[in-house]
Design a protein around this motif. Structure first.
Motif, PDB file in Angstrom:
ATOM      1  N   UNK A  50      31.560  29.116  14.099  1.00 55.72           N
ATOM      2  CA  UNK A  50      30.569  29.426  12.905  1.00 55.72           C
ATOM      3  C   UNK A  50      29.244  29.798  13.864  1.00 55.72           C
ATOM      4  N   UNK A  51      28.587  30.804  13.321  1.00 57.67           N
ATOM      5  CA  UNK A  51      27.456  31.605  13.870  1.00 57.67           C
ATOM      6  C   UNK A  51      26.141  30.682  13.639  1.00 57.67           C
ATOM      7  N   UNK A  52      25.177  30.815  14.380  1.00 60.07           N
ATOM      8  CA  UNK A  52      24.005  30.098  14.304  1.00 60.07           C
ATOM      9  C   UNK A  52      23.239  30.445  12.907  1.00 60.07           C
ATOM     10  N   UNK A  53      22.687  29.340  12.330  1.00 66.00           N
ATOM     11  CA  UNK A  53      22.041  29.600  11.075  1.00 66.00           C
ATOM     12  C   UNK A  53      20.727  28.457  11.128  1.00 66.00           C
ATOM     13  N   UNK A  54      19.891  28.780  10.288  1.00 68.85           N
ATOM     14  CA  UNK A  54      18.681  27.861  10.120  1.00 68.85           C
ATOM     15  C   UNK A  54      17.981  28.356   8.675  1.00 68.85           C
ATOM     16  N   UNK A  55      17.406  27.175   8.062  1.00 67.02           N
ATOM     17  CA  UNK A  55      16.872  27.552   6.868  1.00 67.02           C
ATOM     18  C   UNK A  55      15.720  26.480   6.783  1.00 67.02           C
ATOM     19  N   UNK A  56      14.825  26.626   5.592  1.00 68.41           N
ATOM     20  CA  UNK A  56      13.644  25.661   5.549  1.00 68.41           C
ATOM     21  C   UNK A  56      13.318  25.732   4.152  1.00 68.41           C
ATOM     22  N   UNK A  57      12.927  24.500   3.685  1.00 74.06           N
ATOM     23  CA  UNK A  57      12.323  24.229   2.026  1.00 74.06           C
ATOM     24  C   UNK A  57      11.430  23.100   1.973  1.00 74.06           C
ATOM     25  N   UNK A  58      10.336  23.410   1.294  1.00 78.03           N
ATOM     26  CA  UNK A  58       9.496  22.377   0.778  1.00 78.03           C
ATOM     27  C   UNK A  58       9.979  21.521  -0.014  1.00 78.03           C
ATOM     28  N   UNK A  59       9.969  20.187  -0.066  1.00 77.26           N
ATOM     29  CA  UNK A  59      10.585  19.156  -0.929  1.00 77.26           C
ATOM     30  C   UNK A  59       9.633  18.037  -1.119  1.00 77.26           C
ATOM     31  N   UNK A  60       9.544  17.654  -2.549  1.00 79.95           N
ATOM     32  CA  UNK A  60       8.690  16.423  -2.884  1.00 79.95           C
ATOM     33  C   UNK A  60       9.489  15.372  -3.053  1.00 79.95           C
ATOM     34  N   UNK A  61       8.914  14.115  -2.663  1.00 75.63           N
ATOM     35  CA  UNK A  61       9.440  12.836  -2.901  1.00 75.63           C
ATOM     36  C   UNK A  61       8.408  12.214  -3.764  1.00 75.63           C
ATOM     37  N   UNK A  62       8.636  12.364  -5.128  1.00 79.39           N
ATOM     38  CA  UNK A  62       7.499  11.865  -6.065  1.00 79.39           C
ATOM     39  C   UNK A  62       7.533  10.509  -6.380  1.00 79.39           C
ATOM     40  N   UNK A  63       6.414   9.992  -6.638  1.00 73.63           N
ATOM     41  CA  UNK A  63       6.078   8.660  -6.883  1.00 73.63           C
ATOM     42  C   UNK A  63       6.810   8.078  -8.355  1.00 73.63           C
ATOM     43  N   UNK A  64       7.295   6.722  -8.126  1.00 75.84           N
ATOM     44  CA  UNK A  64       7.901   6.261  -9.289  1.00 75.84           C
ATOM     45  C   UNK A  64       7.014   6.007 -10.334  1.00 75.84           C
ATOM     46  N   UNK A  65       7.360   6.455 -11.922  1.00 77.30           N
ATOM     47  CA  UNK A  65       6.512   6.370 -12.796  1.00 77.30           C
ATOM     48  C   UNK A  65       6.792   4.808 -13.498  1.00 77.30           C
ATOM     49  N   UNK A  66       5.564   4.102 -13.502  1.00 77.30           N
ATOM     50  CA  UNK A  66       5.480   2.595 -14.272  1.00 77.30           C
ATOM     51  C   UNK A  66       5.147   3.045 -15.522  1.00 77.30           C
ATOM     52  N   UNK A  67       5.863   2.599 -16.648  1.00 78.89           N
ATOM     53  CA  UNK A  67       5.505   2.589 -18.134  1.00 78.89           C
ATOM     54  C   UNK A  67       4.747   1.498 -18.361  1.00 78.89           C
ATOM     55  N   UNK A  68       3.685   1.596 -19.247  1.00 75.87           N
ATOM     56  CA  UNK A  68       2.863   0.769 -19.653  1.00 75.87           C
ATOM     57  C   UNK A  68       3.479  -0.431 -20.203  1.00 75.87           C
ATOM     58  N   UNK A  69       4.636  -0.201 -20.923  1.00 78.66           N
ATOM     59  CA  UNK A  69       5.482  -1.222 -21.687  1.00 78.66           C
ATOM     60  C   UNK A  69       6.131  -2.036 -20.589  1.00 78.66           C
ATOM     61  N   UNK A  70       6.196  -1.729 -19.427  1.00 85.82           N
ATOM     62  CA  UNK A  70       7.333  -2.545 -18.515  1.00 85.82           C
ATOM     63  C   UNK A  70       6.270  -3.644 -17.571  1.00 85.82           C
ATOM     64  N   UNK A  71       5.166  -3.678 -18.353  1.00 91.62           N
ATOM     65  CA  UNK A  71       4.266  -4.818 -17.492  1.00 91.62           C
ATOM     66  C   UNK A  71       4.659  -6.147 -18.230  1.00 91.62           C
ATOM     67  N   UNK A  72       4.703  -7.227 -17.104  1.00 89.11           N
ATOM     68  CA  UNK A  72       4.956  -8.509 -17.604  1.00 89.11           C
ATOM     69  C   UNK A  72       4.072  -9.346 -16.684  1.00 89.11           C
ATOM     70  N   UNK A  73       3.852 -10.797 -17.251  1.00 87.99           N
ATOM     71  CA  UNK A  73       3.367 -11.810 -16.530  1.00 87.99           C
ATOM     72  C   UNK A  73       4.325 -12.986 -16.268  1.00 87.99           C
ATOM     73  N   UNK A  74       4.074 -13.740 -15.200  1.00 86.09           N
ATOM     74  CA  UNK A  74       5.095 -14.669 -14.952  1.00 86.09           C
ATOM     75  C   UNK A  74       5.306 -15.809 -16.045  1.00 86.09           C
TER      76      UNK A  74
END
Length: 205
Positions: A72-96
């Motif tokens: 194989x010949x030499x190859x290289x590349x690059x890309x911008x990628x995001x790791x996005x925050x988890x979306x917490x829904x208001x309906x998923x809140x709870x108490x002990x």
């Protein structure tokens, strides 16, 4: 070279690129594969150039290369990628425990009633590293049996803790994605106040 699309935070390192051999072609020399990462975390800190796959939410530049060999010949590349925050829904809140208090004629919420405030969207590894703060907490109604179901309204709830930047609270009913805080409601109830009756004996002639 195959890059991932934007991904969502999982709490674990995420490999965002792969170098694959040609279909039906000879295997690659894995020592000649180079994948490195550099970027900015959601909390503003820099992620220095590293071969360790990132795990925190943020924006990363991913560099992938193969140094080449007899097949194989030499190859290289690059890309911008995001790791996005988890979306917490208001309906998923709870108490002990279910939110209750004894009737006292007002809408204030005892702090103990909100013990264990959490959200089911938080990954298990972050349970002790994410907390939720709020400006005020009040019952919607002060009476034991209001005309409609009672609620506790938490004003301006925010995310705190070491892993806070990996999460964002969203209101799924309105499709809004606040940058800092939001109001939420939790089902709650007010219990009748016990009343003691004393009988005092009175002698008579």
């Amino acid at each position: 070279i195959v890059f991932s699309t934007d991904v969502v935070y999982t709490g674990n390192p995420q490999v965002l690129a792969a170098v694959n051999p040609a279909p039906d072609g000879p295997e690659l020399d894995f020592e000649r594969i180079e994948i490195t990462y550099k970027g900015i975390l959601s909390n503003g800190e820099a992620y220095p150039l590293s071969t360790i796959p990132p795990s925190e939410s943020g924006t990363y530049m991913v560099f992938a290369a193969y140094r080449g060999d007899e097949n194989y010949q030499k190859i290289d590349n690059q890309k911008e990628i995001k790791i996005k925050p988890i979306e917490l829904k208001t309906s998923q809140f709870f108490t002990e425990k279910p939110i209750t208090k004894i009737y006292d004629g007002n809408t204030s919420v005892p702090e103990v009633a909100l013990k264990g405030l959490g959200n089911s969207g938080v990954v298990d590894a972050d349970k002790n590293k994410v907390a939720f703060n709020y400006r005020t907490a009040n019952f919607l109604f002060k009476d034991v049996k209001p005309a409609t179901a009672n609620l506790v309204i938490l004003k301006e709830i925010t995310i705190a803790g070491n892993k806070a930047k990996n999460y964002i609270i969203v209101d799924e009913n309105q499709g809004t994605k606040p940058l800092s805080s939001i109001d939420i409601s939790l089902v709650a109830g007010i219990l009748p106040k016990p009343v003691e009756v004393f009988l005092v004996g009175q002698d008579k002639v």
